[in-house]
Motif scaffolding. Structure first.
Motif, PDB file in Angstrom:
ATOM      1  N   ALA A 410      54.295  45.631  46.158  1.00  0.00           N
ATOM      2  CA  ALA A 410      53.066  44.855  46.047  1.00  0.00           C
ATOM      3  C   ALA A 410      51.838  45.758  45.993  1.00  0.00           C
ATOM      4  O   ALA A 410      51.864  46.898  46.449  1.00  0.00           O
ATOM      5  CB  ALA A 410      52.948  43.937  47.261  1.00  0.00           C
ATOM      6  N   ASP A 412      47.553  44.711  46.519  1.00  0.00           N
ATOM      7  CA  ASP A 412      46.677  43.546  46.672  1.00  0.00           C
ATOM      8  C   ASP A 412      45.244  43.951  46.966  1.00  0.00           C
ATOM      9  O   ASP A 412      44.989  44.875  47.733  1.00  0.00           O
ATOM     10  CB  ASP A 412      47.215  42.649  47.795  1.00  0.00           C
ATOM     11  N   HIS A 414      42.917  41.849  48.325  1.00  0.00           N
ATOM     12  CA  HIS A 414      42.341  41.190  49.502  1.00  0.00           C
ATOM     13  C   HIS A 414      42.618  42.061  50.722  1.00  0.00           C
ATOM     14  O   HIS A 414      43.434  42.985  50.654  1.00  0.00           O
ATOM     15  CB  HIS A 414      43.026  39.846  49.774  1.00  0.00           C
ATOM     16  N   HIS A 416      44.918  42.474  53.559  1.00  0.00           N
ATOM     17  CA  HIS A 416      46.299  42.030  53.506  1.00  0.00           C
ATOM     18  C   HIS A 416      47.069  42.482  54.737  1.00  0.00           C
ATOM     19  O   HIS A 416      46.615  43.334  55.495  1.00  0.00           O
ATOM     20  CB  HIS A 416      46.980  42.582  52.247  1.00  0.00           C
ATOM     21  N   HIS A 421      50.438  40.838  51.569  1.00  0.00           N
ATOM     22  CA  HIS A 421      50.044  39.451  51.337  1.00  0.00           C
ATOM     23  C   HIS A 421      48.698  39.165  51.975  1.00  0.00           C
ATOM     24  O   HIS A 421      48.334  39.743  52.999  1.00  0.00           O
ATOM     25  CB  HIS A 421      51.103  38.487  51.876  1.00  0.00           C
ATOM     26  N   ILE A 422      47.983  38.211  51.368  1.00  0.00           N
ATOM     27  CA  ILE A 422      46.623  37.878  51.797  1.00  0.00           C
ATOM     28  C   ILE A 422      46.617  37.459  53.264  1.00  0.00           C
ATOM     29  O   ILE A 422      47.450  36.659  53.689  1.00  0.00           O
ATOM     30  CB  ILE A 422      46.068  36.710  50.955  1.00  0.00           C
TER      31      ILE A 422
ATOM     32  N   LYS B  53      46.523  33.513  42.870  1.00  0.00           N
ATOM     33  CA  LYS B  53      47.313  33.622  44.084  1.00  0.00           C
ATOM     34  C   LYS B  53      48.797  33.459  43.803  1.00  0.00           C
ATOM     35  O   LYS B  53      49.625  33.694  44.679  1.00  0.00           O
ATOM     36  CB  LYS B  53      46.873  32.557  45.102  1.00  0.00           C
ATOM     37  N   HIS B  56      51.551  35.706  45.165  1.00  0.00           N
ATOM     38  CA  HIS B  56      51.776  35.686  46.611  1.00  0.00           C
ATOM     39  C   HIS B  56      52.749  34.593  47.005  1.00  0.00           C
ATOM     40  O   HIS B  56      53.294  34.627  48.107  1.00  0.00           O
ATOM     41  CB  HIS B  56      50.453  35.479  47.348  1.00  0.00           C
ATOM     42  N   TYR B  62      54.118  42.559  42.423  1.00  0.00           N
ATOM     43  CA  TYR B  62      52.842  42.030  41.981  1.00  0.00           C
ATOM     44  C   TYR B  62      51.685  42.979  42.179  1.00  0.00           C
ATOM     45  O   TYR B  62      51.707  43.877  43.015  1.00  0.00           O
ATOM     46  CB  TYR B  62      52.523  40.680  42.634  1.00  0.00           C
ATOM     47  N   ASN B  64      47.786  42.112  42.519  1.00  0.00           N
ATOM     48  CA  ASN B  64      46.722  41.110  42.591  1.00  0.00           C
ATOM     49  C   ASN B  64      45.413  41.864  42.697  1.00  0.00           C
ATOM     50  O   ASN B  64      45.011  42.283  43.772  1.00  0.00           O
ATOM     51  CB  ASN B  64      46.971  40.189  43.802  1.00  0.00           C
TER      52      ASN B  64
END
Lengths: 564, 288
Positions: A410, A412, A414, A416, A421-422, B53, B56, B62, B64
């Motif tokens: 991953a 991201d 944001h 996380h 993950h967010i 999103k 997720h 991924y 993002n």
């Protein structure tokens, strides 16, 4: 100096003379001054050569090759006593008591040959004869370096210029065995450094003076097996490089201050995604469009603070071609080791100037990188794999998508959790934010102290960074010769700021004089911010022209330093 | 046919109940499962928005990234490792607004990736402002006097630039959408699928009923290779009907990778190539 309007072949003439001088065994330093236009205006190449290494230019001229009349008017007052003017006889320059004239019918010869474009070759030929460089050597260079199509015409033009001229000073050969030295520009050395650093992907948007790095890589893409992509804008350029990095390819982008301004949100992205990235900023005078083809060191504070939010970065400045080669290669390793963006600062002056450097110095650098690649090995990933696993400290094992283990990866933007993950959880926010910022402590271990130039016990220290090294080195040598107790300190690594040498010197009550090419003393302020060390005086040059040793020497002797 | 469960990551989503993203996610998972593309071989790239999103809430690799900036890294990821299937999930604001320039140039570049635009004709995440595809005159939380700019027609734009695979889907026709996504992924070049979906929270005009009353599958007689016919079809959007299906497809168009001098001679992906510092040594000669 070879001067003339754009489009007349000033560059061609200059490049040919550089090669003649180099192959004849001399060390040289060559700088280019050009305007932001394709035709007209006034440009010049200034070549300085000697038996010893040269790293900066002198204001005075020994030989002026004026491709047009304007060049004579522009530069005649810079000519030394006993200097030589090589110009077209049709300019009808009146005799001068201190300048030697070599006025020849260059335009007429070009007309005779039938192509005005060969003018620079004729003038180069006249220069070669004036200093008794070998005609055979010159012709060999032309055969090697010039396009096959115009070869006969060019050889003919050069010979005619040579024949028409006369020898003024027989220089003979220099001491260097030419096959042991390289003539290379800062931009070329940086591009070469990227190859040594394992680059696989370069994306950029053309912008002076960074474009030449992309052009060199593009010309060698097939041989190097790299992708060089011209993006639709700087935002796309940096994002493409980030995507390549995520996918497991060492990636870089390059631009100047204005283009970097567009890349800044993406810099913040690399910070939170913890992806390696090398960003080259080739500085020119700002603000906004500024002076597109000239030089400055005005983006240091910008690079230091660029990108919203707080995240670690490494910043290095290139000082000369060998340093450019080594530093860019090192930038890739540091970026990957800490999973951070590394900003490499250079400028128009270093990018476009050429120096002679020994080949063995370059091969030594390569050997040094190869011997040190043990730090490229990283910890084995934990089970289950978490891309931002804090169990390993600030730097988590990094995998790439599509790996053989079938582990998903991953990235991201944001805040996380450790999986990427967010999250808005307070605890996780603090944990991950601190994890990233803690990298700074680790990065300090890899910081290189600045280069110290001159006598050990000096009490006065001239401090600079990046390309001003050339002028500072020359100034220190000149001042030492005149009996002054002064040394130089030139920084390559800018952030994290190397402070050990500064603290040691401060403890010995040294006085620091900051020399830089910007109006607000950016490096001086950084040093004060990090160490509390105040400057004893400063030289701030922001007219778009490169620093030279003479202005530093004059200022030092007169004591007329600026105040912070 | 892979097990659909492989694509579940059991993360609770932050989408509103009834959101069009749910059937779209289902269609995407089904398309991947039916095409036998396991999670390890997929990278879902997104920007910012409710659509973004998506990665997720499913099991995949991924990236993002930032708002409007999914397409540049997506193309570079594909260039870096052609073994990966790159799917971009983005919204009408992210792709056509903030990312408009990248959209235009991604069509030109024609890298083999699949762009799925969650087109709900509004901004969802930021609570109801107009997007580039919101209808003229529609009143929104920001455009309180009604939208004054003409809506963009992204598919007509794509066709006009010769994009090799142009399609429109609708989340209310999930089976049809699954097939479109499969076709887009299989297409060897840049594929765009504009997917109409209601935003139950902020778009009270383009509702499930509104779309149902207008969307109609493109007739079998349509020649997908006829660019002029495709353009005409792409211009149709509104009360008189919204065609859904493959609007244009050009199998003669060579992808970026197929044309790229370096990529098409590499035997292994760029990401798997081994490099060493000594690789720089042969280049020293040109400076001597």
């Amino acid at each position: 100096m070879v001067g003339g309007a754009a489009g007349l072949g000033v560059e061609t003439c200059g490049e040919l003379i550089e090669l003649i001088v180099k192959r004849s065994g001399y060390e040289l330093f060559s700088m280019r001054d050009y305007m932001s236009r394709v035709r007209g205006g006034h440009n010049f190449t200034k070549i300085r050569f000697s038996d010893r290494q040269i790293t900066d230019y002198k204001k005075k001229i020994d030989v002026l090759i004026a491709v047009d009349a304007e060049t004579i008017a522009e530069h005649i007052n810079e000519m030394q006593e006993g200097a030589i003017l090589i110009a077209d006889i049709k300019n009808n320059v009146s005799p001068h008591n201190t300048i030697d004239m070599l006025q020849l019918p260059f335009a007429a010869i070009a007309q005779e040959i039938g192509n005005p474009k060969v003018l620079p070759l004729i003038m180069a030929g006249a220069f070669a004869k004036a200093f008794a460089f070998s005609l055979a050597l010159c012709k060999e260079i032309i055969r090697q370096k010039m396009k096959a199509g115009n070869l006969e015409l060019n050889l003919q033009a050069f010979e005619k210029g040579y024949e028409a001229s006369r020898t003024i000073e027989a220089l003979g050969s220099g001491k260097m065995s030419s096959d042991k030295t390289m003539l290379i520009s800062g931009a070329e050395a940086a591009a070469l450094g990227a190859i040594a650093g394992g680059i696989g992907f370069y994306s950029a948007y053309p912008m002076t003076p960074a474009t030449s790095v992309m052009t060199w890589l593009s010309k060698h893409d097939l041989q190097a097996k790299i992708v060089v992509e011209q993006a639709e804008d700087e935002i796309a350029a940096i994002h493409m490089a980030i995507g390549a990095s995520y996918a497991g390819v060492r990636a870089m982008t390059g631009t100047s201050g204005g283009g970097f301004a567009l890349m800044v949100e993406a810099l913040s992205l690399t910070g939170v995604m913890e992806l390696p990235l090398v960003v080259l900023i080739s500085q020119r005078p700002g603000p906004a469009t500024g002076l597109p083809t000239r030089t400055e060191q005005g983006d240091l504070m910008f690079a230091l603070h660029a990108g919203h939010g707080e995240f670690p970065r490494f910043i290095m400045a290139l000082r000369h071609p060998l340093d450019a080669f080594a530093s860019v290669a090192r930038a890739f390793n540091i970026a990957e080791k800490y999973q951070v963006p590394v900003i490499v600062l250079t400028d128009q002056h270093l990018s476009d100037s050429k120096f002679t450097v020994s080949v063995s110095d370059f091969t030594d650098v390569v050997r040094g990188i190869a011997d040190n690649d043990s730090y490229m090995q990283q910890e084995a990933p934990g089970t289950p794999y978490k891309r931002y696993d804090t169990a390993f400290g600030p730097v988590s094992p990094m995998l790439f998508p599509g790996n053989e283990m079938g582990i998903l990866v991953a990235a991201d933007s944001h805040e996380h959790n450790e999986d990427g993950h967010i999250t808005e959880d307070i605890g996780l926010r603090n944990k991950l934010h601190e994890k990233r910022l803690l990298k700074l402590q680790l990065m300090r271990e890899d910081v290189a102290e600045p280069e110290y130039l001159g006598v050990k016990a000096a009490r006065s220290i001239i401090v600079g960074w990046g390309s001003s090294r050339g002028a500072i080195q020359s100034a220190i040598a000149e001042l030492a010769q005149r009996g002054h107790n002064v040394a130089g300190l030139v920084f390559g690594d800018i952030w994290p700021l190397p402070t050990r040498t500064l603290q040691e010197l401060a403890a010995r009550h040294a006085r620091f004089y900051f020399v830089e090419q910007n109006a607000t003393g950016q490096f001086e302020r950084l040093v004060r911010m990090e160490t509390g060390i105040a400057s004893a005086g400063c030289l701030r040059k922001y007219d778009g022209r490169p620093l030279n040793a003479e202005e530093i020497v004059e200022l030092y002797i007169s004591g007329g330093w600026g105040n912070a | 046919m892979l097990d659909l469960e492989l694509f579940d990551n059991h993360m609770e989503s932050s989408w509103c109940p009834g959101c069009g993203n749910f059937p779209l996610r289902s269609a995407l998972k089904r398309a991947l499962a039916e095409s036998e593309i396991p999670p390890n071989d997929v990278v879902v790239v997104s920007g910012i928005g409710q659509a973004a999103k998506m990665p997720h809430y499913m099991n995949c690799n991924y990236f993002n990234g930032l708002h409007g900036r999914a397409l540049p890294p997506a193309q570079a990821i594909k260039m870096s490792n052609h073994d990966l299937n790159v799917v971009v999930t983005t919204g009408d604001g992210d792709c056509y607004g903030e990312g408009g320039n990248h959209f235009l140039h991604a069509i030109r570049r024609n890298v083999n990736i699949t762009l799925i635009v969650h087109d709900n004709q509004i901004y969802g995440l930021t609570k109801g402002q107009a997007s580039p595809t919101t209808a003229l005159g529609q009143i929104t939380t920001m455009q309180t006097h009604g939208v004054q700019s003409m809506p963009m027609n992204p598919l007509a734009l794509a066709v006009s630039q010769g994009c090799g695979f142009v399609a429109r889907g609708y989340v209310g026709e999930e089976d049809h959408l699954v097939d479109l996504i499969r076709q887009g992924i299989a297409y060897k070049g840049f594929a765009i699928i504009d997917v109409l979906q209601p935003c139950v929270s902020f778009n009270k005009i383009n509702t499930y009923k509104w779309y149902k009353d207008r969307c109609a599958k493109i007739a079998a007689g349509h020649d997908q290779t006829d660019i002029v016919a495709a353009f005409k079809l792409a211009l149709q959007f509104g009360d008189s009907g919204i065609p859904i299906g493959v609007i244009y497809k050009n199998d003669e168009l060579k992808s970026f990778e197929a044309l790229h001098s370096v990529l098409n001679i590499l035997k292994e992906p760029l990401a798997k190539m081994e490099r060493k510092p000594q690789d720089a040594l042969p280049y020293l000669a040109e400076f001597i």
